[in-house]
Design a protein around this motif. Structure first.
Motif, PDB file in Angstrom:
ATOM      1  N   LEU A 187       0.833  -1.201   0.000  1.00  0.00           N
ATOM      2  CA  LEU A 187       0.000   0.000   0.000  1.00  0.00           C
ATOM      3  C   LEU A 187       0.876   1.262   0.000  1.00  0.00           C
ATOM      4  O   LEU A 187       0.620   2.200  -0.754  1.00  0.00           O
ATOM      5  N   ALA A 188       1.915   1.255   0.820  1.00  0.00           N
ATOM      6  CA  ALA A 188       2.826   2.408   0.858  1.00  0.00           C
ATOM      7  C   ALA A 188       3.513   2.593  -0.497  1.00  0.00           C
ATOM      8  O   ALA A 188       3.670   3.722  -0.968  1.00  0.00           O
ATOM      9  N   LEU A 221       2.310   1.705  -3.465  1.00  0.00           N
ATOM     10  CA  LEU A 221       1.307   2.215  -4.412  1.00  0.00           C
ATOM     11  C   LEU A 221       1.062   3.710  -4.202  1.00  0.00           C
ATOM     12  O   LEU A 221       0.955   4.475  -5.170  1.00  0.00           O
ATOM     13  N   GLN A 222       0.984   4.133  -2.950  1.00  0.00           N
ATOM     14  CA  GLN A 222       0.791   5.560  -2.665  1.00  0.00           C
ATOM     15  C   GLN A 222       2.003   6.373  -3.112  1.00  0.00           C
ATOM     16  O   GLN A 222       1.864   7.459  -3.682  1.00  0.00           O
ATOM     17  N   ALA A 223       3.206   5.843  -2.865  1.00  0.00           N
ATOM     18  CA  ALA A 223       4.428   6.530  -3.293  1.00  0.00           C
ATOM     19  C   ALA A 223       4.485   6.593  -4.819  1.00  0.00           C
ATOM     20  O   ALA A 223       4.919   7.602  -5.390  1.00  0.00           O
ATOM     21  N   SER A 224       4.030   5.550  -5.491  1.00  0.00           N
ATOM     22  CA  SER A 224       4.001   5.535  -6.958  1.00  0.00           C
ATOM     23  C   SER A 224       3.088   6.628  -7.486  1.00  0.00           C
ATOM     24  O   SER A 224       3.437   7.357  -8.422  1.00  0.00           O
ATOM     25  N   GLU A 225       1.921   6.746  -6.888  1.00  0.00           N
ATOM     26  CA  GLU A 225       0.960   7.766  -7.310  1.00  0.00           C
ATOM     27  C   GLU A 225       1.534   9.166  -7.130  1.00  0.00           C
ATOM     28  O   GLU A 225       1.443  10.013  -8.017  1.00  0.00           O
ATOM     29  N   ARG A 226       2.165   9.416  -5.972  1.00  0.00           N
ATOM     30  CA  ARG A 226       2.755  10.730  -5.723  1.00  0.00           C
ATOM     31  C   ARG A 226       3.925  11.000  -6.671  1.00  0.00           C
ATOM     32  O   ARG A 226       4.100  12.115  -7.156  1.00  0.00           O
ATOM     33  N   GLN A 252      10.605   8.553  -1.734  1.00  0.00           N
ATOM     34  CA  GLN A 252       9.410   8.758  -0.915  1.00  0.00           C
ATOM     35  C   GLN A 252       9.255   7.669   0.130  1.00  0.00           C
ATOM     36  O   GLN A 252       8.857   7.947   1.268  1.00  0.00           O
ATOM     37  N   GLY A 312       7.049   7.622   3.463  1.00  0.00           N
ATOM     38  CA  GLY A 312       5.785   7.812   2.751  1.00  0.00           C
ATOM     39  C   GLY A 312       5.218   9.202   2.843  1.00  0.00           C
ATOM     40  O   GLY A 312       4.144   9.465   2.361  1.00  0.00           O
ATOM     41  N   ARG A 313       5.952  10.127   3.492  1.00  0.00           N
ATOM     42  CA  ARG A 313       5.465  11.508   3.593  1.00  0.00           C
ATOM     43  C   ARG A 313       5.669  12.235   2.276  1.00  0.00           C
ATOM     44  O   ARG A 313       6.546  11.887   1.514  1.00  0.00           O
ATOM     45  N   GLN A 314       4.870  13.266   2.048  1.00  0.00           N
ATOM     46  CA  GLN A 314       5.029  14.051   0.821  1.00  0.00           C
ATOM     47  C   GLN A 314       6.122  15.045   0.950  1.00  0.00           C
ATOM     48  O   GLN A 314       6.545  15.540   1.868  1.00  0.00           O
TER      49      GLN A 314
END
Length: 114
Positions: A62-63, A65-70, A107, A112-114
């Motif tokens: 999940l982390a 995938l979120q990093a990929s999106e960002r 990331q 995982g922070r922006q």
């Protein structure tokens, strides 16, 4: 004759100044592709092969995938268009998958922070 040369030089200088102003003020658009599905599949496969706790592995996926999106959103700034290579016939568009992987890793390294 001297007057004509002076006017001609002035016109050339004004045209050159207009061209330079336009070149500097217009944002450059660049189209790149990334192999997003391949990148995600590689990470998920590595997680599946690891003998890890399923819940911890799910959290890492999940982390990722979120990093990929960002990372894709980050790459698509300043006139840059990011196309998912698996979804289009990219032609001569440069492949920026390595940059995507570096951004994801950065990331994930930041927790995982922006």
């Amino acid at each position: 004759m001297l007057r004509i040369l002076g006017v001609l030089a002035l016109v050339i200088a004004l045209l050159w100044a207009a061209w330079v102003s336009r070149e500097l003020s217009e944002p450059r658009q660049q189209i790149v592709t990334v192999r997003l599905a391949e990148t995600i599949a590689g990470f998920v496969d590595a997680e599946a092969r690891g003998a890890q706790d399923p819940e911890a592995s799910q959290a890492r996926v999940l982390a990722f995938l979120q990093a990929s999106e960002r990372a894709v959103a980050e790459m698509g700034t300043d006139g840059r268009v990011v196309l998912v290579g698996e979804a289009v016939l990219a032609g001569d568009a440069p492949d920026a998958t390595d940059e995507l992987r570096m951004r994801i890793a950065r990331q994930l390294g930041q927790g995982g922070r922006q």
